[in-house]
Design a protein around this motif. Structure first.
Motif, PDB file in Angstrom:
ATOM      1  N   GLU A 161      -1.599 -26.437 -54.257  1.00 29.59           N
ATOM      2  CA  GLU A 161      -0.780 -26.143 -53.078  1.00 29.59           C
ATOM      3  C   GLU A 161      -1.666 -26.268 -51.850  1.00 29.59           C
ATOM      4  N   TYR A 162      -1.173 -26.958 -50.852  1.00 25.23           N
ATOM      5  CA  TYR A 162      -1.921 -27.107 -49.607  1.00 25.23           C
ATOM      6  C   TYR A 162      -0.949 -26.785 -48.471  1.00 25.23           C
ATOM      7  N   SER A 163      -1.033 -25.552 -47.996  1.00 26.94           N
ATOM      8  CA  SER A 163      -0.054 -25.103 -46.994  1.00 26.94           C
ATOM      9  C   SER A 163      -0.597 -25.226 -45.576  1.00 26.94           C
ATOM     10  N   ALA A 164      -1.829 -25.703 -45.436  1.00 26.26           N
ATOM     11  CA  ALA A 164      -2.469 -25.687 -44.114  1.00 26.26           C
ATOM     12  C   ALA A 164      -1.691 -26.505 -43.098  1.00 26.26           C
ATOM     13  N   GLU A 165      -1.020 -27.539 -43.557  1.00 23.64           N
ATOM     14  CA  GLU A 165      -0.278 -28.371 -42.612  1.00 23.64           C
ATOM     15  C   GLU A 165       1.223 -28.313 -42.886  1.00 23.64           C
ATOM     16  N   GLN A 193      -6.154 -12.367 -44.396  1.00 25.53           N
ATOM     17  CA  GLN A 193      -7.222 -12.828 -43.504  1.00 25.53           C
ATOM     18  C   GLN A 193      -6.965 -12.284 -42.091  1.00 25.53           C
ATOM     19  N   GLY A 194      -8.028 -11.689 -41.517  1.00 24.57           N
ATOM     20  CA  GLY A 194      -7.897 -11.136 -40.171  1.00 24.57           C
ATOM     21  C   GLY A 194      -7.457  -9.675 -40.159  1.00 24.57           C
ATOM     22  N   TYR A 195      -7.128  -9.120 -41.326  1.00 28.92           N
ATOM     23  CA  TYR A 195      -6.738  -7.705 -41.407  1.00 28.92           C
ATOM     24  C   TYR A 195      -7.982  -6.914 -41.782  1.00 28.92           C
ATOM     25  N   HIS A 196      -8.443  -6.062 -40.859  1.00 26.95           N
ATOM     26  CA  HIS A 196      -9.705  -5.351 -41.064  1.00 26.95           C
ATOM     27  C   HIS A 196      -9.475  -3.848 -41.154  1.00 26.95           C
ATOM     28  N   GLY A 197     -10.409  -3.175 -41.798  1.00 25.25           N
ATOM     29  CA  GLY A 197     -10.296  -1.721 -41.936  1.00 25.25           C
ATOM     30  C   GLY A 197     -11.461  -1.213 -42.755  1.00 25.25           C
ATOM     31  N   LEU A 248      -8.965 -19.758 -54.798  1.00 19.78           N
ATOM     32  CA  LEU A 248      -9.533 -20.429 -53.618  1.00 19.78           C
ATOM     33  C   LEU A 248      -8.778 -20.064 -52.338  1.00 19.78           C
ATOM     34  N   ALA A 249      -7.476 -20.256 -52.324  1.00 18.66           N
ATOM     35  CA  ALA A 249      -6.712 -20.042 -51.085  1.00 18.66           C
ATOM     36  C   ALA A 249      -5.413 -19.304 -51.387  1.00 18.66           C
ATOM     37  N   ASP A 250      -4.908 -18.584 -50.399  1.00 18.98           N
ATOM     38  CA  ASP A 250      -3.620 -17.908 -50.550  1.00 18.98           C
ATOM     39  C   ASP A 250      -2.556 -18.946 -50.916  1.00 18.98           C
ATOM     40  N   PHE A 251      -1.629 -18.539 -51.764  1.00 14.51           N
ATOM     41  CA  PHE A 251      -0.597 -19.492 -52.222  1.00 14.51           C
ATOM     42  C   PHE A 251       0.742 -18.786 -52.309  1.00 14.51           C
ATOM     43  N   ARG A 252       1.809 -19.543 -52.197  1.00 18.53           N
ATOM     44  CA  ARG A 252       3.148 -18.952 -52.206  1.00 18.53           C
ATOM     45  C   ARG A 252       3.521 -18.447 -53.589  1.00 18.53           C
ATOM     46  N   SER A 253       4.118 -17.256 -53.569  1.00 19.79           N
ATOM     47  CA  SER A 253       4.620 -16.697 -54.824  1.00 19.79           C
ATOM     48  C   SER A 253       5.881 -15.884 -54.537  1.00 19.79           C
ATOM     49  N   SER A 294      -7.630 -18.138 -46.322  1.00 18.99           N
ATOM     50  CA  SER A 294      -6.201 -18.022 -46.038  1.00 18.99           C
ATOM     51  C   SER A 294      -5.543 -19.343 -46.439  1.00 18.99           C
ATOM     52  N   GLU A 295      -4.238 -19.401 -46.378  1.00 12.42           N
ATOM     53  CA  GLU A 295      -3.573 -20.666 -46.724  1.00 12.42           C
ATOM     54  C   GLU A 295      -3.920 -21.766 -45.736  1.00 12.42           C
ATOM     55  N   LYS A 296      -4.400 -21.368 -44.558  1.00 11.60           N
ATOM     56  CA  LYS A 296      -4.794 -22.371 -43.566  1.00 11.60           C
ATOM     57  C   LYS A 296      -6.250 -22.802 -43.747  1.00 11.60           C
ATOM     58  N   GLY A 297      -6.973 -22.106 -44.610  1.00  9.54           N
ATOM     59  CA  GLY A 297      -8.356 -22.501 -44.867  1.00  9.54           C
ATOM     60  C   GLY A 297      -9.393 -21.662 -44.144  1.00  9.54           C
TER      61      GLY A 297
END
Ligand code: GCB
Length: 641
Positions: A329-333, A523-527, A563-568, A587-590
């Motif tokens: 799956e390649y969701s980046a684009e 990705q980008g969620y910090h705590g 490797l990367a987030d994928f749809r489920s 992330s799915e965007k890489g």
């Protein structure tokens, strides 16, 4: 060759993949007419174009009604009632899943009709024309100019039809009913943790061969000796005695072979001067085959893979598989399923940026582009069939379906040096029926290819007398070559600290491979490190996990999830998952998450040790000056934090 067609019909009735393994045709390097591009489509949730109002299949009738969509009918007079029109219908791109191309199809599961109009390639009388599909998910009924060619079942493997003599010079109508409904007795079954992308997801092409042609070939180093190449060539249309020329120009090899009565020629060659394929040096040799008017070329790597006790040996040297699991799956684009070689390459480049030398291509055979790119880029491959979770073990049709998919995968990819492992199943519950089913599959795989290793992603449990000791006890482990298992300590199984307590006892004298571990993070969620779904939580989970697994006796590698987030469809948590499984290191965007760097550091460390650039102590120091002083054998020590 009419058994192609007979098989199709017969096997379709049995709900099998239409093509037995002996019908594989190697066509990747043949020149072809592409039928990719825009196809007209009609969404048909009630299969209105397939059944009449008594729910009888139109294609079983002697004179199908013009309401059958595959007749591609047009009104013959102004009052003619025809309730579909491909000419006016919207279009979908092929290759491509339908879910990510049209918003209204995002969750769609059911039937969609596809139509392509095309002119026939010019051919000579004696030549044969084949219509090839790289993959269609999940089942397809295929019609050419109103006549059924066959049915195919199984969403990730190629199939083809002999259409010689069936094409019109102009304006052929090729129609498919594609259906991606899930079924309890199918492979995969009703429940999966990935998106059920529907559609003609891989290329469609026509290729033309002489009457006598090279249907298939197999060429590899003998597992026992890196000095002998052996193989087979399969000629279609042969009577026996036909001459076949095999050349590997770079090795100065030229051999004349003769086909036997079945069109088969076997050979062995001395390959003393061959440079072996490896991730560090993915050397591919040009191989040329000629028979009669036919000529085919390929690029093939030469390497050996075997186990010795708990060791895994590539070209007779111990190797550590710095792997990563990958969905196709390649969701980046904006897309979903990988549509072309460029997108496949992106995924492999992401894997390389992690310093991976191996990918686990989960959970079904990926495209031929993917495995050929792995060959070129020097990335080892674990390739598997979608025998996933709860399969209908008792059902003979389900077994035949799984076996057909396994055979098609092996037949297509048996010449790829990158592939070292065929995997039979993922996280299947232990039972007698399941082990019998998978043991049969193992025998089938070995009968088709005795040069690669077999595995399956199994599961662990804890010793009943000591909850801190994890064990793998599965009768399937006796059958396969590597003891592989998935484990989620720190995610589904306790918190990351648990990894510090657990010890592993794996009693088999076979190499150990961890085919999955990991946890989710957006990705980008910090705590804080105890806040689930933060990058920090995932980072700590990886730190503790690599420390734990590195102590396992016989560990030859791992392919964390994923490797990367994928749809489920199983991941509905708003604001965090939003239909994505978030266990990606990217992330799915890489974009990398923090855990990406933890795994990369571990892999740099393992590479340093296995390639003996450093001693264990030097590798620990991370910045140690590069010098070739390592004399020490691979030893066990905590990896860097
Ligand atoms: C597994 C499965 C994989 C899932 C993963 C998860 O064990 O093999 O297909 O996606 O866990 O994220 O739960």
């Amino acid at each position: 060759m009419h058994y192609l067609r007979i098989c199709c019909g017969l096997l379709a009735l049995l709900n099998l993949n239409s093509f037995a393994s002996d019908l594989n045709i190697q066509s990747y390097n043949r020149s072809a007419t592409s039928l990719n591009g825009n196809w007209s489509y009609i969404v048909d949730p009630y299969d209105n174009g397939f059944y009449n109002y008594r729910y009888e299949a139109f294609d079983q009738q002697d004179a199908p009604s013009k309401n059958a969509f595959f007749t591609d009918s047009k009104p013959q007079s102004p009052s003619d009632l025809i309730e579909y029109d491909f000419d006016k219908a919207d279009q979908l791109q092929v290759p491509g899943d339908w879910n990510t191309q049209k918003e209204k199809l995002y969750y769609y599961e059911g039937s969609i009709w596809y139509r392509k109009k095309f002119d026939a390639p010019s051919t000579h009388k004696e030549e044969r024309t084949f219509l090839y599909f790289g993959a269609v998910n999940y089942s397809a009924d295929i019609y050419l100019n109103g006549k059924k060619l066959g049915t195919h079942v199984g969403g990730f493997t190629p199939f083809q039809f002999d259409v010689s003599g069936k094409l019109l010079p102009k304006d052929n109508s090729l129609i498919l009913r594609v259906n991606n409904n899930r079924h309890a007795d199918a492979v995969p079954t009703l429940n999966t943790d990935w998106w059920n992308y529907g559609g003609i997801t891989r290329e469609v092409k026509l290729f033309v061969t002489p009457k006598l042609f090279i249907r298939d070939y197999q060429l590899q180093l003998d597992s026992a000796s890196s000095k002998t190449i052996s193989g087979k060539v399969y000629l279609e249309g042969a009577k026996g005695g036909e001459k076949i020329t095999l050349r590997l120009p770079e090795l100065n090899i030229q051999q004349t072979l003769r086909a036997d009565n079945n069109g088969i020629a076997t050979f062995t060659l001395a390959a003393t001067a061959a440079e072996l394929w490896s991730p560090a040096s993915p050397k591919l040799y040009s191989v040329e085959l000629r028979a009669g008017k036919d000529k085919i070329t390929d690029q093939i790597g030469l390497r050996t893979i075997r186990t010795s006790g708990k060791q895994l040996l590539l070209n007779d040297k111990p190797i550590f598989l710095r792997g990563i699991s990958v969905h196709e799956e390649y969701s980046a684009e904006g897309g979903g399923r990988v549509r072309n070689a460029q997108e496949a390459k992106k995924l492999l480049e992401w894997a390389k940026s992690l310093n991976a030398n191996m990918v686990r291509l989960a959970h079904y055979p990926h495209s031929e582009d993917m495995v050929r790119l792995a060959d070129q880029m020097g990335i080892l491959v674990w390739s598997e069939v979608p025998v996933y979770w709860t399969i209908a073990w008792k059902n003979p049709k389900t077994y035949n379906n799984a076996e057909a998919q396994l055979s098609a995968m092996i037949e297509r990819d048996k010449n790829r040096a990158a592939i070292i492992i065929w995997s039979l199943a993922n996280e299947t519950p232990v039972s007698t029926l399941r082990t019998e089913f998978l043991t049969r599959l193992a025998h089938k795989a070995r009968s088709l290819d005795s040069t690669r290793l077999l595995s399956a992603a199994m599961e662990k449990h804890y010793r009943s007398d000591n909850a801190n000791i994890a064990v793998v006890e599965d009768p399937l482990a006796e059958v396969v070559d590597l003891v592989s298992f998935n484990q989620y300590i720190g995610w589904y199984d306790g918190l990351p600290e648990k990894a510090d307590q657990v010890r592993w006892e794996i009693a088999y004298n076979k190499p150990v491979f961890i085919s999955e571990f990991g946890g989710g993070a957006r990705q980008g969620y910090h705590g804080t490190t105890d806040q689930i779904f933060t990058e920090e939580f995932q980072e700590v989970l990886y730190q503790r996990s690599v420390k734990m697994i590195d102590k396992i006796d016989g560990l030859v590698g791992t392919s964390p999830w994923i490797l990367a987030d994928f749809r489920s469809p199983r991941r509905q948590l708003s604001g965090i998952q939003d239909d994505y499984n978030r266990k990606g290191l990217l992330s799915e965007k890489g974009t990398p998450k923090k855990a990406f760097y933890v795994l990369k550091k571990y892999y740099d460390y393992k590479q340093d040790i296995y390639e003996k650039k450093y001693t264990v102590q030097e590798a620990d120091m991370r910045n140690a000056p590069k010098q070739d002083t390592a004399k020490q054998d691979i030893a066990k020590k905590d990896p860097p934090q």
